[in-house]
Design a protein around this motif. Structure first.
Motif, PDB file in Angstrom:
ATOM      1  N   GLN A  76      26.993  11.248  29.054  1.00  0.00           N
ATOM      2  CA  GLN A  76      25.908  12.226  29.874  1.00  0.00           C
ATOM      3  C   GLN A  76      26.164  13.112  29.988  1.00  0.00           C
ATOM      4  O   GLN A  76      25.999  14.088  30.898  1.00  0.00           O
ATOM      5  N   GLY A  77      27.647  13.507  29.346  1.00  0.00           N
ATOM      6  CA  GLY A  77      27.743  15.204  29.835  1.00  0.00           C
ATOM      7  C   GLY A  77      29.490  15.230  30.156  1.00  0.00           C
ATOM      8  O   GLY A  77      29.937  16.196  31.207  1.00  0.00           O
ATOM      9  N   LYS A 113      38.627  18.919   8.634  1.00  0.00           N
ATOM     10  CA  LYS A 113      38.709  20.492   8.933  1.00  0.00           C
ATOM     11  C   LYS A 113      37.605  21.058   9.840  1.00  0.00           C
ATOM     12  O   LYS A 113      37.611  20.097  10.448  1.00  0.00           O
ATOM     13  N   VAL A 114      38.493  22.117  10.395  1.00  0.00           N
ATOM     14  CA  VAL A 114      38.055  22.248  11.969  1.00  0.00           C
ATOM     15  C   VAL A 114      36.277  22.176  12.167  1.00  0.00           C
ATOM     16  O   VAL A 114      36.006  21.889  13.137  1.00  0.00           O
ATOM     17  N   ARG A 115      35.552  22.829  10.708  1.00  0.00           N
ATOM     18  CA  ARG A 115      34.756  22.890  11.301  1.00  0.00           C
ATOM     19  C   ARG A 115      33.815  21.454  10.628  1.00  0.00           C
ATOM     20  O   ARG A 115      32.569  21.353  12.104  1.00  0.00           O
ATOM     21  N   ASP A 116      33.982  20.670  10.665  1.00  0.00           N
ATOM     22  CA  ASP A 116      33.543  18.800  10.423  1.00  0.00           C
ATOM     23  C   ASP A 116      33.626  19.103  11.444  1.00  0.00           C
ATOM     24  O   ASP A 116      32.698  17.691  12.905  1.00  0.00           O
ATOM     25  N   LEU A 117      35.143  18.959  12.242  1.00  0.00           N
ATOM     26  CA  LEU A 117      35.701  18.515  13.987  1.00  0.00           C
ATOM     27  C   LEU A 117      34.811  19.132  14.844  1.00  0.00           C
ATOM     28  O   LEU A 117      33.807  18.336  15.600  1.00  0.00           O
ATOM     29  N   GLY A 149      27.686  16.036  18.323  1.00  0.00           N
ATOM     30  CA  GLY A 149      25.838  14.891  17.904  1.00  0.00           C
ATOM     31  C   GLY A 149      25.395  15.408  17.204  1.00  0.00           C
ATOM     32  O   GLY A 149      24.155  14.392  17.586  1.00  0.00           O
ATOM     33  N   GLY A 150      25.539  15.646  16.400  1.00  0.00           N
ATOM     34  CA  GLY A 150      24.254  16.388  15.404  1.00  0.00           C
ATOM     35  C   GLY A 150      23.279  17.755  15.605  1.00  0.00           C
ATOM     36  O   GLY A 150      22.719  17.880  15.051  1.00  0.00           O
ATOM     37  N   ARG A 164      29.809  20.597  22.160  1.00  0.00           N
ATOM     38  CA  ARG A 164      29.435  19.553  23.539  1.00  0.00           C
ATOM     39  C   ARG A 164      28.899  20.206  24.382  1.00  0.00           C
ATOM     40  O   ARG A 164      27.362  19.302  24.737  1.00  0.00           O
ATOM     41  N   ARG A 165      28.343  21.293  24.688  1.00  0.00           N
ATOM     42  CA  ARG A 165      27.777  21.263  26.072  1.00  0.00           C
ATOM     43  C   ARG A 165      27.804  20.603  27.440  1.00  0.00           C
ATOM     44  O   ARG A 165      26.627  19.744  27.990  1.00  0.00           O
ATOM     45  N   LEU A 166      29.035  20.116  28.095  1.00  0.00           N
ATOM     46  CA  LEU A 166      29.199  19.422  28.764  1.00  0.00           C
ATOM     47  C   LEU A 166      28.606  19.344  30.240  1.00  0.00           C
ATOM     48  O   LEU A 166      29.031  21.439  30.607  1.00  0.00           O
ATOM     49  N   LYS A 167      28.392  18.954  31.163  1.00  0.00           N
ATOM     50  CA  LYS A 167      28.321  19.043  32.348  1.00  0.00           C
ATOM     51  C   LYS A 167      29.058  19.199  32.968  1.00  0.00           C
ATOM     52  O   LYS A 167      29.710  19.773  33.436  1.00  0.00           O
ATOM     53  N   VAL A 168      30.430  18.226  33.049  1.00  0.00           N
ATOM     54  CA  VAL A 168      31.744  18.342  33.555  1.00  0.00           C
ATOM     55  C   VAL A 168      32.713  18.408  32.465  1.00  0.00           C
ATOM     56  O   VAL A 168      32.788  17.613  31.126  1.00  0.00           O
ATOM     57  N   ALA A 169      33.810  19.419  32.286  1.00  0.00           N
ATOM     58  CA  ALA A 169      34.911  19.119  31.569  1.00  0.00           C
ATOM     59  C   ALA A 169      36.368  19.539  31.946  1.00  0.00           C
ATOM     60  O   ALA A 169      36.720  20.033  32.796  1.00  0.00           O
TER      61      ALA A 169
END
Length: 249
Positions: A79-80, A95-99, A105-106, A150-155
């Motif tokens: 949901q974010g 690796k950092v790139r993989d993380l 999420g694709g 992840r472009r979260l709504k709430v962090a």
């Protein structure tokens, strides 16, 4: 917007049921920085964990128009909502790139830009394995980069300054400022640090499992300054540490 409506958290212990949070009512608006502060054990981390779904709750939690009260951690993440622990995990062999790609999420992301946004050079970090060679400050910033992916709504950030050096702490505060400018994310930071408190659009005071106040960072820091200046046991303390006056607090 995130709303907590009469939210409570209780655990069964040896001495019976213990209330950790009591009737929490909070509204957190989009694109604002909130800093939660207050006494240790007052319930700050419990609120963040209740929002993330780590702790079971009573009451309701709404994210925009969606009731997420019965959702688990994974569903809330979808949901974010994201949670950054005090001590970020190290991922041996990753690796950092993989993380960053896993965190996205694709979705298509610019890994170089994400690292730049948290003050790290992509050339130095993208293909580096996340292991014991990373400092606490580097791990914190990589974790924040994964949250940006992840472009979260709430962090949610639980004492992000814990365990990092002064230079990394300075870069960390700059990272939060950049995150606030660039992304439409509600940022909730649990902290006692003045530099982080100064970032807040609003300071939320938590004590005894309740919201005891909400104020601006200017007003909160002024109150702290006045308390320090009025404390008699600071000004009237004889050599050896024995106070000759009771504290006025």
């Amino acid at each position: 917007m995130l709303r907590m409506i009469n939210v409570g958290v209780a655990f069964e212990g040896d001495s019976g049921n213990k209330e950790v949070l009591k009737d929490i009512n909070l509204t957190l608006e989009n694109n604002k920085i909130y800093v939660m502060t207050g006494p240790n054990g007052g319930g700050k981390s419990s609120i963040a964990k209740a929002i993330m779904g780590i702790y079971p709750t009573s009451g309701r939690i709404m994210l925009d128009d969606t009731d997420i009260s019965e959702m688990g951690i994974t569903e809330r993440a979808r949901q974010g909502i994201g949670y950054a622990f005090q001590m970020p995990a190290r991922f041996k062999g990753l690796k950092v790139r993989d993380l960053l790609r896993l965190a996205s999420g694709g979705e298509k992301i610019d890994e170089c830009q994400l690292l730049y946004d948290v003050g790290l050079c992509a050339q130095d970090y993208l293909n580096r394995e996340i292991n014991a060679t990373f400092s606490g400050g580097e791990l914190k910033r990589i974790e924040i980069a994964s949250i940006l992916a992840r472009r979260l709504k709430v962090a949610l950030f639980d004492e992000p300054e814990a365990g990092i050096d002064l230079w990394s702490f300075q870069r960390l505060t700059e990272t939060f400022e950049a995150l606030h400018r660039k992304y439409d994310t509600t940022i909730v930071i649990i902290s006692h640090q003045e530099r982080i408190l100064r970032l807040a659009d609003e300071v939320i005071l938590i004590s005894d499992g309740t919201v005891s106040g909400r104020t601006s960072h200017e007003e909160f820091l002024n109150q702290i300054s006045e308390m320090d200046s009025n404390c008699l046991c600071k000004s009237d303390c004889i050599k050896g540490g024995a106070a000759n006056a009771e504290c006025s607090r």
